[in-house]
Design a protein around this motif. Structure first.
Motif, short mmCIF file in Angstrom:
data_model
loop_
_atom_site.label_atom_id
_atom_site.label_comp_id
_atom_site.label_asym_id
_atom_site.label_seq_id
_atom_site.Cartn_x
_atom_site.Cartn_y
_atom_site.Cartn_z
N ALA A 1 0.83 -1.21 0.00
CA ALA A 1 0.00 0.00 0.00
C ALA A 1 0.87 1.25 0.00
CB ALA A 1 -0.92 -0.01 1.21
N GLU A 2 1.95 1.26 0.77
CA GLU A 2 2.84 2.41 0.80
C GLU A 2 3.55 2.59 -0.53
OE1 GLU A 2 4.10 2.92 5.49
OE2 GLU A 2 5.29 1.59 4.22
N VAL A 3 3.98 1.49 -1.14
CA VAL A 3 4.62 1.57 -2.45
C VAL A 3 3.66 2.18 -3.47
CG1 VAL A 3 5.49 0.19 -4.37
CG2 VAL A 3 6.28 -0.27 -2.05
N LEU A 4 2.41 1.74 -3.44
CA LEU A 4 1.42 2.27 -4.38
C LEU A 4 1.14 3.75 -4.15
CD1 LEU A 4 -0.60 1.64 -6.68
CD2 LEU A 4 -2.29 1.18 -4.91
N VAL A 5 0.97 4.11 -2.89
CA VAL A 5 0.67 5.51 -2.57
C VAL A 5 1.85 6.41 -2.94
CG1 VAL A 5 0.29 7.13 -0.66
CG2 VAL A 5 -1.03 5.00 -0.78
N ASP A 6 3.06 6.03 -2.56
CA ASP A 6 4.24 6.86 -2.85
C ASP A 6 4.59 6.86 -4.33
OD1 ASP A 6 4.44 7.44 -0.17
OD2 ASP A 6 5.99 5.94 0.23
N GLY A 7 4.32 5.75 -5.02
CA GLY A 7 4.73 5.64 -6.41
C GLY A 7 3.73 6.14 -7.41
N VAL A 8 2.44 6.22 -7.03
CA VAL A 8 1.40 6.61 -8.00
C VAL A 8 0.53 7.73 -7.47
CG1 VAL A 8 -0.57 5.84 -9.35
CG2 VAL A 8 1.36 4.30 -9.01
N LEU A 9 -0.13 7.51 -6.33
CA LEU A 9 -1.18 8.43 -5.90
C LEU A 9 -0.64 9.78 -5.45
CD1 LEU A 9 -3.47 5.91 -4.01
CD2 LEU A 9 -3.46 6.57 -6.42
N LEU A 10 0.38 9.77 -4.57
CA LEU A 10 0.91 11.05 -4.11
C LEU A 10 1.58 11.82 -5.23
CD1 LEU A 10 2.39 10.44 -0.55
CD2 LEU A 10 0.32 11.66 -1.19
N VAL A 11 2.22 11.10 -6.17
CA VAL A 11 2.83 11.77 -7.31
C VAL A 11 1.77 12.52 -8.10
CG1 VAL A 11 4.03 11.41 -9.50
CG2 VAL A 11 4.76 10.16 -7.46
N GLY A 12 0.60 11.87 -8.32
CA GLY A 12 -0.49 12.53 -9.04
C GLY A 12 -1.03 13.74 -8.30
N PHE A 13 -1.20 13.62 -6.99
CA PHE A 13 -1.69 14.74 -6.20
C PHE A 13 -0.72 15.92 -6.25
CE2 PHE A 13 -4.38 11.79 -3.49
CZ PHE A 13 -5.57 12.27 -4.01
N TYR A 14 0.56 15.63 -6.03
CA TYR A 14 1.55 16.70 -5.96
C TYR A 14 1.72 17.40 -7.30
CZ TYR A 14 3.00 15.64 -1.18
OH TYR A 14 3.04 15.49 0.18
N LYS A 15 1.56 16.65 -8.39
CA LYS A 15 1.64 17.28 -9.70
C LYS A 15 0.47 18.24 -9.90
CE LYS A 15 4.34 13.86 -12.25
NZ LYS A 15 4.32 12.84 -13.34
N ARG A 16 -0.72 17.84 -9.44
CA ARG A 16 -1.89 18.72 -9.57
C ARG A 16 -1.71 19.99 -8.75
NH1 ARG A 16 -7.01 16.20 -11.08
NH2 ARG A 16 -6.62 14.13 -11.92
N LEU A 17 -1.09 19.85 -7.58
CA LEU A 17 -0.90 21.01 -6.71
C LEU A 17 0.39 21.75 -7.00
CD1 LEU A 17 -2.03 19.42 -3.33
CD2 LEU A 17 -3.36 20.85 -4.87
N LYS A 18 1.16 21.26 -8.02
CA LYS A 18 2.41 21.89 -8.41
C LYS A 18 3.39 21.97 -7.24
CE LYS A 18 0.30 24.55 -12.15
NZ LYS A 18 0.08 25.88 -12.74
N ARG A 19 3.50 20.86 -6.53
CA ARG A 19 4.46 20.76 -5.43
C ARG A 19 5.58 19.81 -5.82
NH1 ARG A 19 0.79 19.95 0.05
NH2 ARG A 19 -0.39 21.89 -0.08
#
Length: 243
Positions: A166-184
């Motif tokens: 779950a951590e690998v998925l969140v760090d590798g896919v989901l958080l990357v998508g969120f941070y790109k949307r927020l330009k972080r």
């Protein structure tokens, strides 16, 4: 005068924390321990093939060959994790992970699921005490200890599989998508979390194989593998028992 409504563009965006995303991913992941068992089996097979290949290349010293094989197996494990992540990344492609003024909702997410070779005898200390049965007993004790350590490490990682994947998925896919949307700036790489979760059992297994290799080579300096050590000590025991 009524207060002026705050423009939507200036409202503070709220989205789940990393811990919340991990819990959501854990709850929706199918048979993570079975998936982890398959990954570890493939990595272990790679380690075995590495040891055999090094033996064919002339690396007879078990105390060096076995830890090297463990290291290769650990690297292969991370390559397999990358493939696992790529599969889920493609499966999640096109999924709307919208971040709005209220919250980001992940409810739509669904997660899937030894040939003879010339040998140079080591110059290390010998455990030959002149008692063949003692050598055989030492071999069996060390072999049992190695098996227990490996089994313990495998059980630990399999037990940890829901959280780790779950951590690998969140760090590798989901958080990357969120941070790109927020330009972080992008979050921590997924492999760093995986290393933190697994480096201790990997080191323990490698060190165990190192000391086992030292002891095996001392019991049977002419042997190049565990099977060769067993043949040597069992043969000595049989000869000692003969009239």
């Amino acid at each position: 005068m009524s207060p002026i409504a705050q423009p939507a563009s200036t409202r503070q965006l709220r989205f789940p924390t990393r811990e919340q995303l991990v819990e959501k991913a854990k709850a929706r992941m199918a048979v993570p321990r079975v998936q982890m068992m398959l990954l570890l089996s493939a990595a272990g097979g790679a380690g075995f093939l590495t040891s055999y290949g090094l033996l064919q290349l002339g690396l007879d010293l078990m105390a060096l060959r076995y830890p090297l094989a463990v290291g290769v197996a650990y690297l292969v494990f991370f390559l397999l994790l990358r493939l696992w992540l790529t599969f889920h990344e493609s499966a999640l492609d096109g999924l709307d992970l919208a971040v709005d003024a209220a919250e980001a909702d992940l409810d739509a997410m669904s997660l899937g699921s030894s040939a003879p070779m010339p040998v140079a005898k080591p110059s290390g200390p010998s455990l030959d005490l002149g008692v063949a049965d003692l050598d055989e007993g030492i071999f069996l004790i060390v072999l049992a200890a190695v098996a227990a350590v490996v089994l313990g490490a495998v059980v630990y990682v399999i037990y940890l599989a829901p959280l780790l994947l779950a951590e690998v998925l969140v760090d590798g896919v989901l958080l990357v998508g969120f941070y790109k949307r927020l330009k972080r700036p992008e979050p921590e790489h997924w492999s760093l979390c995986a290393v933190r979760r697994t480096w201790i059992p990997a080191i323990i297994v490698a060190v165990t194989f190192f000391f086992a290799g030292v002891i095996f080579q001392s019991l049977a300096p002419e042997a190049r593998s565990i099977g060769g050590v067993w043949k040597s000590v069992s043969s000595d025991s049989s000869q000692a028992g003969s009239p």
